[in-house]
Scaffold this motif. Structure first.
Motif, PDB file in Angstrom:
ATOM      1  N   TRP A 181       0.840  -1.363   0.063  1.00  0.00           N
ATOM      2  CA  TRP A 181      -0.330  -0.436   0.250  1.00  0.00           C
ATOM      3  C   TRP A 181       0.590   1.207  -0.096  1.00  0.00           C
ATOM      4  N   ILE A 182       0.667   2.717  -0.601  1.00  0.00           N
ATOM      5  CA  ILE A 182       1.050   3.527  -0.603  1.00  0.00           C
ATOM      6  C   ILE A 182       0.116   4.386   0.000  1.00  0.00           C
ATOM      7  N   GLY A 183       0.105   5.069   1.113  1.00  0.00           N
ATOM      8  CA  GLY A 183      -0.511   6.283   1.797  1.00  0.00           C
ATOM      9  C   GLY A 183      -0.325   7.709   2.120  1.00  0.00           C
ATOM     10  N   THR A 184      -1.152   8.235   1.970  1.00  0.00           N
ATOM     11  CA  THR A 184      -0.463  10.182   2.340  1.00  0.00           C
ATOM     12  C   THR A 184      -1.681  10.431   3.674  1.00  0.00           C
ATOM     13  N   ASP A 220      -6.594  14.538   5.824  1.00  0.00           N
ATOM     14  CA  ASP A 220      -7.457  14.953   7.357  1.00  0.00           C
ATOM     15  C   ASP A 220      -7.835  13.945   8.582  1.00  0.00           C
ATOM     16  N   GLY A 221      -6.960  13.567   8.987  1.00  0.00           N
ATOM     17  CA  GLY A 221      -6.666  12.918  10.107  1.00  0.00           C
ATOM     18  C   GLY A 221      -6.998  11.378   9.579  1.00  0.00           C
ATOM     19  N   LYS A 222      -6.860  11.278   8.613  1.00  0.00           N
ATOM     20  CA  LYS A 222      -6.587   9.617   8.515  1.00  0.00           C
ATOM     21  C   LYS A 222      -5.621   8.918   7.112  1.00  0.00           C
ATOM     22  N   VAL A 223      -5.161   8.448   6.895  1.00  0.00           N
ATOM     23  CA  VAL A 223      -4.297   7.736   6.101  1.00  0.00           C
ATOM     24  C   VAL A 223      -5.188   7.165   4.448  1.00  0.00           C
ATOM     25  N   LEU A 224      -4.950   8.154   3.453  1.00  0.00           N
ATOM     26  CA  LEU A 224      -5.489   7.965   2.783  1.00  0.00           C
ATOM     27  C   LEU A 224      -5.108   6.991   1.414  1.00  0.00           C
ATOM     28  N   ILE A 225      -5.134   5.981   1.274  1.00  0.00           N
ATOM     29  CA  ILE A 225      -4.604   5.328  -0.068  1.00  0.00           C
ATOM     30  C   ILE A 225      -4.372   5.539  -1.329  1.00  0.00           C
ATOM     31  N   VAL A 226      -3.634   5.276  -1.403  1.00  0.00           N
ATOM     32  CA  VAL A 226      -3.771   6.083  -3.319  1.00  0.00           C
ATOM     33  C   VAL A 226      -3.059   4.737  -4.170  1.00  0.00           C
ATOM     34  N   HIS A 227      -2.565   4.058  -3.486  1.00  0.00           N
ATOM     35  CA  HIS A 227      -1.807   2.965  -4.425  1.00  0.00           C
ATOM     36  C   HIS A 227      -2.160   1.484  -3.783  1.00  0.00           C
ATOM     37  N   HIS A 228      -1.906   0.829  -4.258  1.00  0.00           N
ATOM     38  CA  HIS A 228      -2.711  -0.323  -4.368  1.00  0.00           C
ATOM     39  C   HIS A 228      -2.203  -1.824  -4.973  1.00  0.00           C
ATOM     40  N   LEU A 261     -10.308   5.043   3.235  1.00  0.00           N
ATOM     41  CA  LEU A 261      -9.641   5.864   4.440  1.00  0.00           C
ATOM     42  C   LEU A 261      -9.262   5.216   5.894  1.00  0.00           C
ATOM     43  N   LEU A 262      -7.935   4.887   6.240  1.00  0.00           N
ATOM     44  CA  LEU A 262      -6.899   4.431   7.400  1.00  0.00           C
ATOM     45  C   LEU A 262      -7.154   4.970   8.269  1.00  0.00           C
ATOM     46  N   PRO A 263      -7.635   4.774   9.729  1.00  0.00           N
ATOM     47  CA  PRO A 263      -7.069   4.850  10.777  1.00  0.00           C
ATOM     48  C   PRO A 263      -5.687   5.394  11.308  1.00  0.00           C
ATOM     49  N   LEU A 264      -5.122   6.783  11.692  1.00  0.00           N
ATOM     50  CA  LEU A 264      -3.692   7.198  12.022  1.00  0.00           C
ATOM     51  C   LEU A 264      -2.997   6.136  13.055  1.00  0.00           C
ATOM     52  N   HIS A 265      -4.183   6.028  13.912  1.00  0.00           N
ATOM     53  CA  HIS A 265      -3.261   4.643  14.829  1.00  0.00           C
ATOM     54  C   HIS A 265      -3.495   3.326  15.106  1.00  0.00           C
ATOM     55  N   ALA A 266      -4.168   2.483  14.260  1.00  0.00           N
ATOM     56  CA  ALA A 266      -4.200   2.088  13.918  1.00  0.00           C
ATOM     57  C   ALA A 266      -3.285   0.670  12.749  1.00  0.00           C
ATOM     58  N   GLY A 312       9.572  13.875   0.504  1.00  0.00           N
ATOM     59  CA  GLY A 312       9.515  14.685  -0.779  1.00  0.00           C
ATOM     60  C   GLY A 312      10.458  16.129  -0.263  1.00  0.00           C
ATOM     61  N   TYR A 313      10.476  17.088  -1.352  1.00  0.00           N
ATOM     62  CA  TYR A 313      11.277  18.025  -1.735  1.00  0.00           C
ATOM     63  C   TYR A 313      11.570  18.587  -0.208  1.00  0.00           C
ATOM     64  N   GLY A 314      12.815  18.743  -0.164  1.00  0.00           N
ATOM     65  CA  GLY A 314      12.742  19.060   1.462  1.00  0.00           C
ATOM     66  C   GLY A 314      13.092  18.512   2.528  1.00  0.00           C
ATOM     67  N   GLY A 315      12.762  16.911   2.402  1.00  0.00           N
ATOM     68  CA  GLY A 315      12.592  16.638   3.589  1.00  0.00           C
ATOM     69  C   GLY A 315      11.655  15.611   4.226  1.00  0.00           C
ATOM     70  N   LEU A 316      10.805  16.512   3.921  1.00  0.00           N
ATOM     71  CA  LEU A 316       8.826  16.710   4.448  1.00  0.00           C
ATOM     72  C   LEU A 316       8.381  15.036   4.627  1.00  0.00           C
ATOM     73  N   VAL A 317       8.142  14.618   5.242  1.00  0.00           N
ATOM     74  CA  VAL A 317       7.513  13.473   4.863  1.00  0.00           C
ATOM     75  C   VAL A 317       6.123  13.761   4.058  1.00  0.00           C
ATOM     76  N   VAL A 318       5.814  13.118   3.324  1.00  0.00           N
ATOM     77  CA  VAL A 318       4.874  13.123   2.717  1.00  0.00           C
ATOM     78  C   VAL A 318       4.256  12.660   2.596  1.00  0.00           C
ATOM     79  N   GLY A 319       4.454  11.119   2.534  1.00  0.00           N
ATOM     80  CA  GLY A 319       3.751   9.591   2.267  1.00  0.00           C
ATOM     81  C   GLY A 319       4.383   8.577   3.120  1.00  0.00           C
TER      82      GLY A 319
END
Lengths: 255, 255
Positions: free
Chosen positions: B102-105, B108-116, B132-137, B206-213
């Motif tokens: 899975w790849i997620g990004t 809005d307080g969740k994880v959106l799956i953008v690829h599978h 949309l998956l929960p962040l904590h689990a 991503g650019y600048g070292g920020l975590v984008v997914g």
DNA sequence: ACCAGAGTTCGACAATGTCGACCGGCATAC
DNA sequence: GTATGCCGGTCGACATTGTCGAACTCTGGT
């Protein structure tokens, strides 16, 4: 009837523009394309950004579609009755035919793929759910055209876009084809959308017998049309049967 | 800044409501939920219907999401840079690990799956793109939390929803877990989202070292955690390596 | 250093969307 | 069979709201 809400229509137009443009667009381009003032377009874009429907590339300042749309789009799949009723039958059809299965519904002069079952044997296939296919060059589209006089009438007399050298591009040829579809109860396309690929499709009817979608199998020409270049009647029967089962589940009465 | 466009915000709220409500809603319900006059809600709905974002069930008169959204949602996938850069690496990771990828990004307080990517061996799996998956689990979510202080701060102190009996529900336990993630450079979840399933995830920058997914593999607990209930370090290394390759493609500098 | 073009901001006008009461069916209850 | 509530849809007046177009700022190229 009281007027529709212009700002929402404009917002939708912007989203469609971004979807079509297949890439990032600037405020100026958007405003020009839609005949809006630059400031107006900017305000709508900022609002769309706030709700997550568009995102802005910080480097270039240009806009693209946003992640929220992906979630909304797949939520649509959950409530789509055609798809949810059809999934089991689609799996069965894929297993029996050994081919990939698509389910499509008409959308704005195109076919929208709402379900896709991979061909059972190899699994390196791309997922086409959400894709828009042309009506005139696919088996799915021909079925929808054949049973929807309104959609058929909206087709241009000429200028149908050829996807391959076998695509039907004349209205007359297409008309004959549609008559044949109505006679046989299924449609086929042989290398009209992609070279080497053929499809067979049958109509799915909803409540009242109205055609609400279509189901098809797609695969290599030599498997779907063994000799003679005509679709295998056994496979066609399987597709028609699946379509009938789904129609029955949708409450299509005696069709 | 000049005000955002209210009607568009309201339209978006209606769409989200329909997506969440998982079914058809009537004008009255929608108007009540959003605190709008019935007439106002009706006007917005009619406009949304005109652009194909909602559909009306002719029998009950209720509204549901429309087909156009599906197309817009998948169009988003085409322009999503994270996804397009990651696809090849995801395939490779699936092939090497033998597990689903899975790849997620964050959204809005969740994880959106953008690829599978399906697990290579058997192909009877449902497609989770757009979910949309929960962040904590989830392992994906923990990675995103560990490297995004803002998202972590937005989590409630308690009341984290338990998906299984192993889900972390206390803020303290989660905090410790996130510290461990930062230390190790990858996250895992063992039966915290689904019994019998485990995942391992690593951050994509991503650019600048920020975590984008984030990218993860998911599979049966005994394959991912062979003995000892701890994730297999070789598999974790593969996931981290894929994440680094994608990050490099995204221009993440020396991370 | 200058210019060109981008995205963004601002304020005034009036067009626009919103509100709330009213209509017409459909289903249920009596 | 009639009455009654509920629900979606309509209508018109009001003022809130979004729109326009000019001015601003910043970046990148010349």
């Amino acid at each position: 009837m009281p007027g529709p809400v212009q700002s929402i229509e404009r917002a939708a137009a912007i989203l469609r523009l971004l979807a079509r443009g297949s890439g990032r667009l600037g405020v100026g381009e958007i405003a020009a394309s839609l005949g809006l003032a630059k400031g107006t377009a900017h305000g709508i874009l900022r609002t769309l950004q706030g709700v997550g429907f568009v995102e802005q590339d910080k480097a270039s300042g240009k806009y693209q579609l946003g992640a929220t749309l992906l979630h909304l789009g797949t939520s649509y799949l959950d409530v789509n009755e055609l798809r949810s009723r059809a999934i089991n039958w689609a799996d069965a059809l894929a297993a029996r035919s050994g081919e990939a299965v698509w389910i499509g519904t008409p959308l704005d002069g195109k076919v929208l793929i709402v379900h896709h079952v991979f061909r059972p044997d190899d699994s390196l296939q791309s997922l086409d759910v959400g894709a828009l296919l042309p009506l005139h060059a696919t088996a799915l589209g021909k079925v929808l055209l054949a049973y929807d006089a309104q959609a058929a009438a909206a087709l241009p007399e000429s200028g149908l876009e050829p996807l391959t050298r076998r695509t039907l591009v004349s209205a007359a040829a297409l008309k004959r084809e549609l008559a044949k579809v109505r006679e046989l109860g299924f449609a086929a396309d042989v290398e009209e959308a992609t070279l080497g690929q053929a499809s067979i499709a049958a109509p799915i009817r909803g409540y009242g017998g109205l055609v609400v979608g279509a189901i098809s199998i797609t695969g290599a020409v030599d498997r779907l049309c063994p000799a003679s270049g005509r679709p295998d009647p056994v496979l066609a029967g399987s597709v028609q049967n699946a379509a009938q089962m789904i129609s029955r589940d949708l409450g299509a009465g005696r069709w």
